[in-house]
Design an enzyme around this catalytic site. Sequence first.
Site, PDB file in Angstrom:
ATOM      1  N   HIS A 188     -79.946  22.043 -62.091  1.00  0.00           N
ATOM      2  CA  HIS A 188     -80.496  22.496 -60.813  1.00  0.00           C
ATOM      3  C   HIS A 188     -79.488  23.284 -60.003  1.00  0.00           C
ATOM      4  CE1 HIS A 188     -83.739  19.775 -61.917  1.00  0.00           C
ATOM      5  NE2 HIS A 188     -84.466  20.675 -61.283  1.00  0.00           N
ATOM      6  N   ARG A 296     -89.977  23.437 -54.710  1.00  0.00           N
ATOM      7  CA  ARG A 296     -89.395  22.153 -55.139  1.00  0.00           C
ATOM      8  C   ARG A 296     -89.167  21.294 -53.887  1.00  0.00           C
ATOM      9  NH1 ARG A 296     -86.789  25.736 -59.109  1.00  0.00           N
ATOM     10  NH2 ARG A 296     -86.914  24.799 -61.169  1.00  0.00           N
ATOM     11  N   GLU A 431     -94.501  19.772 -68.616  1.00  0.00           N
ATOM     12  CA  GLU A 431     -93.060  19.815 -68.867  1.00  0.00           C
ATOM     13  C   GLU A 431     -92.609  18.684 -69.779  1.00  0.00           C
ATOM     14  OE1 GLU A 431     -90.764  19.626 -65.255  1.00  0.00           O
ATOM     15  OE2 GLU A 431     -92.025  18.085 -64.375  1.00  0.00           O
ATOM     16  N   ASP A 455     -87.638  21.520 -68.424  1.00  0.00           N
ATOM     17  CA  ASP A 455     -87.766  20.163 -68.957  1.00  0.00           C
ATOM     18  C   ASP A 455     -88.501  20.148 -70.292  1.00  0.00           C
ATOM     19  OD1 ASP A 455     -86.396  18.392 -67.238  1.00  0.00           O
ATOM     20  OD2 ASP A 455     -87.880  18.802 -65.687  1.00  0.00           O
ATOM     21  N   ARG A 465     -80.531  18.670 -70.512  1.00  0.00           N
ATOM     22  CA  ARG A 465     -80.288  19.953 -69.836  1.00  0.00           C
ATOM     23  C   ARG A 465     -79.023  19.948 -68.997  1.00  0.00           C
ATOM     24  NH1 ARG A 465     -85.292  20.308 -65.475  1.00  0.00           N
ATOM     25  NH2 ARG A 465     -84.073  21.881 -64.399  1.00  0.00           N
ATOM     26  N   CYS A 502     -93.431  28.148 -64.571  1.00  0.00           N
ATOM     27  CA  CYS A 502     -92.501  28.185 -63.432  1.00  0.00           C
ATOM     28  C   CYS A 502     -91.084  27.811 -63.829  1.00  0.00           C
ATOM     29  CB  CYS A 502     -93.003  27.313 -62.286  1.00  0.00           C
ATOM     30  SG  CYS A 502     -93.093  25.577 -62.719  1.00  0.00           S
TER      31      CYS A 502
HETATM   32  C1  PEP Z   1     -88.965  22.827 -65.171  1.00  0.00           C
HETATM   33  O1  PEP Z   1     -88.689  21.712 -65.618  1.00  0.00           O
HETATM   34  O2  PEP Z   1     -89.074  23.854 -65.881  1.00  0.00           O
HETATM   35  C2  PEP Z   1     -89.180  23.010 -63.724  1.00  0.00           C
HETATM   36  C3  PEP Z   1     -89.652  24.133 -63.229  1.00  0.00           C
HETATM   37  O3  PEP Z   1     -88.845  21.980 -62.905  1.00  0.00           O
HETATM   38  P1  PEP Z   1     -87.333  21.599 -62.544  1.00  0.00           P
HETATM   39  O4  PEP Z   1     -86.439  22.670 -63.071  1.00  0.00           O
HETATM   40  O5  PEP Z   1     -87.256  21.459 -61.066  1.00  0.00           O
HETATM   41  O6  PEP Z   1     -87.153  20.290 -63.248  1.00  0.00           O
HETATM   42 MG    MG Z   2     -88.906  19.967 -64.393  1.00  0.00          MG
END
Ligand code: PEP
Ligand code: MG
Length: 545
Positions: A188, A296, A431, A455, A465, A502
């Site tokens: 993130h 988010r 996801e 995810d 990740r 997304c």
């Molecule tokens: C994802 O997992 O691709 C997503 C958009 O959510 P985040 O990156 O906030 O986990």
């Molecule tokens: Mg995610």
Amino acid sequence: MTVFQGKGVCNAIAIGKISIIQKQDVSVKRYHVDDTDGEKARVGAAKEAAIQQLQAIYEKALKEVGETHAQIFEIHMMMIEDDDYNESIESIIDTQQINAEYAVAVTADNFAEMFASMDDAYMQARAADVKDISNRIIANLTGTISDGTDSDEKVIICAKDLAPSETVSLDKDKVLAFVTAYGSSNSHTAILARSMNIPAVIGMGESFLQQIHNGDEAIVDGFTGEVFVNPDAETRTRLLEKQRQDEEKRHLLQELKGKENITIDGTKINIYANIGKVSDIGTVLANDAGGIGLFRSEFLYLENNDYPTEQQQFEAYKRVLESMAGKKVIIRTLDIGADKQADYFHLEKEENPALGLRAIRICLTRPDVFRTQLKALYRASAYGTLGIMFPMITSVSELEQILAICNEVKADLKANDIPYNANTEIGIMIETPAAAIISDRLAPLVNFFSVGTNDLTQYTLACDRQNALVEAFCDTHHEAILRLIEFSAKNAHAHGAWIGICGELAADISLTKTFLKMGIDELSVTPSAVLKVRDAVRNTDLSKD
Ligand code: PEP
Ligand code: MG
């Protein structure tokens, strides 16, 4: 000149001075002291400095985020003056003849434990505050208070790692680039760097920090992941030219503002933007996004020292909806846990946090927190075109539970004559592999899917990740991922739902044609990538292979 190699996570170049963030060493050392009065005087001076710093933060917060949010810093100042807290520190120094830092740390632990064990949620949340003020006092005692952005000059922030909450609280106007020893490109922190369009290089390795100094000049190349410290004249000229060309390209993309997202053969797609803060709206509008495909909402929680109230959330969501003036805004409910931690949630430490209690799992186990957010969301729905999206779905029964809670919240609003938009769309993130595989069962229950490729990749390829060591095994173009997206798209459309992407892959223009062929209806990307993706769409011809 020394050249370091990391992984570029935001394509841009920055030139400036290095500022190293020295994080508080949590394992404060304990040592014997003879002069206990001297130690107590040190605590007094550190407290005084802490109060001055908090006063300045309070005044800044008052201007930038308003009184409600600024109040916490007033509470912090009061806590520093608390008699019981101070008596505890002094008595530990006197009775054990030990150093000030250690006495503050022990007092912080004792008080935090006491607060955490109370029944009242408000008092429990004070545990994080007492830790926060104590860390500030300890940082003043050890001379490590800087967050790296104290000077008036814009700087290149270098740190071991940055948590998402630390990244959001940095003063963006003073950050030229991020360079971290650890981290991975889908973390993130990397996503935040992209959303702020700040050049960022991660995974430099720990020795990097030992080889640089505050004030060193550096060039950060977010395209190649190179960091040049004390660059020679030739490198400087070359990188300045590269920066100029990059800016020229960005400038050219500006001409696409107001143009349609349409392929050469006439297929249209929506291009929306991802945001984490209400203040990101400016860049969404500046880049001409058609809507917000992912807000988010957890960053509202991460910025706070306590649960944001229904009213605070309502105001934030309303502001986003009103600013988007009728364009679609998809707000994702709280996705906390794993790398996104807020102390006041008191989440237990887990062996495998990505596979643990996060996102919707926390919401379903803490229905009060979930209901507060849903109520704020539905109240805000009266002010624009809202879509509510739920993260980390793995089963039909979870979704049924969520829908039942949504219905209860709506019934409650109706009974109290509080307006809300009854046509608010409901969607889920795809996801987890489970959600993609049962997408035929999930689609009839929702209006839309949005594929979280960050995810989905981690769970499908079994690659954490957050773990830079497995980054090489994390092939985001893996056939398994693309098949799961295609399968979900088919199922969405078969049941009248729309589907977007997304995750970070949405901005990967080498896949734009693939996604268009799958029938993806929307791509939601970091605001600064909207025009780049529009350009890719407009240069695609689906009638040709
Ligand atoms: C994802 O997992 O691709 C997503 C958009 O959510 P985040 O990156 O906030 O986990
Ligand atoms: Mg995610």
